[in-house]
Write a protein that holds these residues in place. Sequence first.
Motif, PDB file in Angstrom:
ATOM      1  N   ALA A  54       0.145  -1.465  -0.187  1.00  0.00           N
ATOM      2  CA  ALA A  54      -0.065  -0.176   0.066  1.00  0.00           C
ATOM      3  C   ALA A  54       0.399   1.294   0.102  1.00  0.00           C
ATOM      4  O   ALA A  54       2.007   1.674   0.822  1.00  0.00           O
ATOM      5  N   ARG A  55       0.666   2.446  -0.948  1.00  0.00           N
ATOM      6  CA  ARG A  55       1.236   3.526  -0.854  1.00  0.00           C
ATOM      7  C   ARG A  55       0.433   4.572  -0.865  1.00  0.00           C
ATOM      8  O   ARG A  55      -0.912   4.383  -1.510  1.00  0.00           O
ATOM      9  N   VAL A  56       0.361   5.393  -0.652  1.00  0.00           N
ATOM     10  CA  VAL A  56      -0.032   7.188  -1.171  1.00  0.00           C
ATOM     11  C   VAL A  56       0.440   7.474  -2.432  1.00  0.00           C
ATOM     12  O   VAL A  56       0.779   8.368  -1.527  1.00  0.00           O
ATOM     13  N   PHE A  57      -0.503   7.911  -2.949  1.00  0.00           N
ATOM     14  CA  PHE A  57      -0.496   9.188  -3.886  1.00  0.00           C
ATOM     15  C   PHE A  57      -1.456  10.068  -4.392  1.00  0.00           C
ATOM     16  O   PHE A  57      -2.323   9.065  -4.218  1.00  0.00           O
ATOM     17  N   LYS A  58      -1.270  11.254  -3.825  1.00  0.00           N
ATOM     18  CA  LYS A  58      -1.859  11.930  -4.479  1.00  0.00           C
ATOM     19  C   LYS A  58      -3.695  12.252  -3.530  1.00  0.00           C
ATOM     20  O   LYS A  58      -4.533  12.430  -3.432  1.00  0.00           O
ATOM     21  N   VAL A  96       6.728   2.482  -5.894  1.00  0.00           N
ATOM     22  CA  VAL A  96       7.193   3.743  -5.461  1.00  0.00           C
ATOM     23  C   VAL A  96       6.884   4.762  -6.518  1.00  0.00           C
ATOM     24  O   VAL A  96       7.188   4.953  -7.974  1.00  0.00           O
ATOM     25  N   GLU A  97       7.256   6.092  -6.231  1.00  0.00           N
ATOM     26  CA  GLU A  97       7.198   7.606  -7.082  1.00  0.00           C
ATOM     27  C   GLU A  97       8.741   7.442  -6.606  1.00  0.00           C
ATOM     28  O   GLU A  97       8.997   8.749  -5.821  1.00  0.00           O
ATOM     29  N   GLY A 124       8.025  11.819 -10.412  1.00  0.00           N
ATOM     30  CA  GLY A 124       6.983  12.564 -11.210  1.00  0.00           C
ATOM     31  C   GLY A 124       6.670  11.445 -12.326  1.00  0.00           C
ATOM     32  O   GLY A 124       5.749  11.104 -13.151  1.00  0.00           O
ATOM     33  N   LYS A 125       6.631   9.497 -11.755  1.00  0.00           N
ATOM     34  CA  LYS A 125       7.540   8.650 -12.650  1.00  0.00           C
ATOM     35  C   LYS A 125       7.028   7.689 -11.226  1.00  0.00           C
ATOM     36  O   LYS A 125       7.759   7.737 -10.027  1.00  0.00           O
ATOM     37  N   TYR A 126       5.880   6.607 -11.688  1.00  0.00           N
ATOM     38  CA  TYR A 126       6.021   5.294 -10.933  1.00  0.00           C
ATOM     39  C   TYR A 126       6.855   4.470 -11.395  1.00  0.00           C
ATOM     40  O   TYR A 126       6.605   3.720 -12.405  1.00  0.00           O
ATOM     41  N   TYR A 127       7.622   3.675 -10.505  1.00  0.00           N
ATOM     42  CA  TYR A 127       7.764   2.522 -10.384  1.00  0.00           C
ATOM     43  C   TYR A 127       7.401   1.507 -10.020  1.00  0.00           C
ATOM     44  O   TYR A 127       7.265   1.752  -8.575  1.00  0.00           O
ATOM     45  N   PHE A 128       7.305   0.140 -10.285  1.00  0.00           N
ATOM     46  CA  PHE A 128       6.222  -0.856 -10.595  1.00  0.00           C
ATOM     47  C   PHE A 128       7.641  -2.140 -10.353  1.00  0.00           C
ATOM     48  O   PHE A 128       7.729  -2.146 -11.487  1.00  0.00           O
ATOM     49  N   VAL A 137      10.755  -0.971  -1.902  1.00  0.00           N
ATOM     50  CA  VAL A 137      12.093   0.120  -2.249  1.00  0.00           C
ATOM     51  C   VAL A 137      11.565   1.151  -1.513  1.00  0.00           C
ATOM     52  O   VAL A 137      10.409   1.301  -1.086  1.00  0.00           O
ATOM     53  N   LEU A 138      12.442   1.997  -0.387  1.00  0.00           N
ATOM     54  CA  LEU A 138      12.263   2.578  -0.027  1.00  0.00           C
ATOM     55  C   LEU A 138      13.559   3.404   0.001  1.00  0.00           C
ATOM     56  O   LEU A 138      14.250   3.155  -0.766  1.00  0.00           O
TER      57      LEU A 138
END
Length: 454
Positions: free
Chosen positions: A39-43, A110-111, A114-118, A165-166
């Motif tokens: 789980a991540r918080v984006f926007k 992770v972001e 401005g890019k999101y890395y999956f 990823v941290l």
Amino acid sequence: MKNYNRLLLLVVIPLFLTLGNALAQNPIIQNQFTADPTARVFKDRVYVYPSHDILPNQGKGKPDWFVMEDYHVFSSADLKEWTDHGEIVNQKSVPWADPEGYSMWAPDCVERNGKYYFYFPTKAQDTTYNGQGFSIGVAVADQPEGPFKPQAKPIANVKGIDPNVLIDKDGQAYLYWSQGHIYGAKLKDNMLELASEPKVLKDLPDKGLKEGPFVFERNGIYYMTYPHVENKTERLEYAVGNNPLGPFTFNGVIMDESPTGCWTNHQSILSFKNQWYLFYHHNDLSPNFDKNRSVRIDSLFFEQDGAIRKVTPTLRGVGVTQASDKIQLDRYSQISEHVGASIAFLDTRDTFKGWKVVLDKPNAWVRFNAVDFGKGKAKSVTFRAVAPEGGTAQLRLGGKDGPILSTVEISKGKEWSTYTAPVVKAPEGLQDLVLVLQGGQKVEVDWVEFKEQK
């Protein structure tokens, strides 16, 4: 297949469909199998990137084992209503992956800039990348829900599963993964290559399987969390350190082993709107086959010294339920399990239809907490119920002996029907609901729903 009930195939849902049957209750996704949630918080939204279990049907994967061929992403603004943004990566869309590997296990996203890395693990079709077994790849997008474009090759010098990823406070990114041990390494600024040699993160338990690292920082403490088989099944543990790459010192158990024997668990921990949450999985929708799992959420708390308080898993989950929602009382917060109350599947042939409450002794009850009645305008309540010999169900406030909210007479019969009864006095604000069997041999209830007078 043996060892579990044959479930019906998943119903295909359109992209961006809000899952109306996933309202602040566990499991949070109830129309498909999901596991290994990051789980991540984006926007200002929570995005959950899980793996996607499917049935090990003939021709797909290994019988009686984990079978995963793609990834979906889900998001929510309130941890109550979840949107499925559809498939984001498929094993056939990854240039280097084995298109028949069915091994797309626990991912992360992770972001950065401005890019999101999956990040995702799977088996490669060409062993020249990292040898036999699993490699870890990256797919990149401009938005957290995609579309994601997989890179042409996996990350060099990384062999294993369960990437995490941290991005530390100084901007340095770290990649963690597992294969026998838990490993860590720095990432380059491009987030696609290692900037240091992989390092075994020591001082973690030596006995038993360790996997699924998830690292986060709070108040200067780095928490290494991971599933660990201390006995026969995985429990969630954590260790702490002063550096992203350790050394870490074992500090306790976050969640005990599953009481029903689900072999795996997998976690992520998130702070959202001033509350910490534990995301994990269990085999709620597949009780006889623990390779088909479902994501849950429960609140998590820290002690004053930074220790994580052990989490007791719940069916109720997190968040407030509106009185106007279909309230699934089977996702209870408390039950009179020794006095004739239980839950069961509505249809054992299709568990995605959900559960029901079964009350079969006088005064049997279930409690469902945190229902918001707002300004007290509820005038009636509708029950979806069945009673083979007829019966009387009652809703009370607070406890089984609390004020009566509504009483409904359920006709004798074997077919599910809806019954509407008046509310004695409309409550206001947050309330606990308690369903009580007042009369009859057995009453089964699917849901209740309150209506305001128009």
